[in-house]
Enzyme design. Structure first.
Site, PDB file in Angstrom:
ATOM      1  CE  LYS A 100      -3.698  -2.519   2.278  1.00  9.27           C
ATOM      2  NZ  LYS A 100      -4.316  -2.949   3.536  1.00  9.27           N
ATOM      3  CD  GLN A 128      -3.245  -4.493   6.868  1.00  5.99           C
ATOM      4  OE1 GLN A 128      -3.260  -3.511   6.138  1.00  5.99           O
ATOM      5  NE2 GLN A 128      -3.706  -5.669   6.473  1.00  5.99           N
ATOM      6  CG  ASP A 159      -9.682  -0.240   4.838  1.00  4.61           C
ATOM      7  OD1 ASP A 159      -9.563  -0.531   3.633  1.00  4.61           O
ATOM      8  OD2 ASP A 159      -8.863  -0.585   5.710  1.00  4.61           O
TER       9      ASP A 159
END
Ligand code: NAD
Length: 281
Positions: A48, A92, A115
């Site tokens: 990422k 994460q 997200d």
């Protein structure tokens, strides 16, 4: 059988994003919280970060030890919520067991929730309103569109019902007027359901879960699973060699859904940055 190539499409999307960033003279900022030393999580975060660099984004990774406290993570999120240089915040997952993950995800400012895991954005997705959509299912929709696959009226069977893959995948398909069925670990006789799929989308994490006799001729398969075999090879949830013979289209693993997820993270972060820039004018 035709491969649905997520690698090529994701590169095209990334290039367009990099071009737009230059033209708009924007520097979208992404902050990532990475807790512990799980090698897979570290590898995803690294990918990422590299994608952010390629696209001209600013990115920062807050690495935290496995035994970090709830308060310490929350304080970092509060700081990033207030930081005008940060447009997107990504936690994460999974977080260690001492951490209340729901509370953490709910603390992220919904306008920086790239997200799409905050209940505010989940609600907007479910009701068909604009918001931030989880990157993996969003990437799948882009991949289908790229190959002119219209899901409207199709029997779409989603295997896997997690909050980050299966449920938002089903919501997106339903919003696009597909007939959607969701299967999971407690589904009785999985094959009975997968056999009538026009489009079968599988995100479970079990090697060879979907076998040749479980799909009909001409099916379109989206393999979202990412698994590592004992000899270190990356594979999906579908027995690719045998099942692909019956497919009209199928995603490879690697090179299918995986790269699309990262491209969608960039896309969501750019969207957040553009909204933010407008609000500042
Ligand atoms: P998860 O463990 O949270 O959820 C798994 C889901 O599969 C659950 O709903 C469970 O009920 C269902 N399931 C488990 N065993 C089953 C079985 N035998 N039959 C039917 N359903 C079963 O996992 P997740 O986070 O949703 O991830 C699923 C897979 O997708 C993993 O392989 C993960 O690595 C992969 N993934 C890929 C991407 C990508 O970018 N391609 C992104 C996220 C997750």
């Amino acid at each position: 059988m035709q491969l649905l190539d997520g690698k090529i499409l994701s590169q095209k999307i990334e290039q367009n994003i990099a071009h737009e960033v230059k033209q708009l003279k924007l520097v979208p900022g992404l902050a990532v919280i990475l807790v512990g030393h799980d090698p897979a999580s570290a590898a995803y975060v690294n990918m990422k970060k590299k994608a952010c660099d390629r696209a001209g984004f600013y990115s920062v990774t807050h690495e935290m030890p496995e035994d970090i406290s709830q308060d310490a993570i929350e304080n970092t999120i509060i700081m990033m919520n207030q930081n005008p240089n940060i447009n997107g915040i990504l936690i994460q997952l999974p977080l260690p067991s001492q951490i209340d993950t729901t509370k953490i995800l709910e603390l992220v400012d919904p306008s920086k929730d790239v997200d799409g895991f905050h209940p505010y954005n989940v609600g907007r997705l479910t009701t068909g309103l604009d918001g931030f959509v989880p990157c993996t299912p969003l990437g799948v929709m882009h991949l289908l569109a790229e190959y002119d696959i219209d899901v409207k009226g199709k029997n779409c069977v989603v295997v896997g019902a997690s909050n980050i893959v299966g449920k938002p995948m089903a919501a997106l398909l339903l919003n696009a007027n597909a007939t959607v069925e969701i299967c999971h670990i407690f589904t009785d006789d999985l094959k009975k359901h997968t056999l009538h799929a026009d489009i079968l989308l599988v995100g479970v994490g079990v090697i060879n879960l979907i076998k040749e006799d479980m799909v009909k001729e001409g099916v379109i398969i989206i393999d979202i699973g990412i698994n590592r075999t004992l000899d270190g090879k990356l594979v999906g949830d579908v027995d690719f060699d045998n099942v692909s013979k019956k497919c009209s289209y199928i995603t490879p693993v690697p090179g299918g859904v995986g790269p699309m997820t990262i491209a969608m993270l960039l896309s969501n972060t750019l969207k957040a940055a553009k909204i933010n820039a407008k609000e500042r004018i």
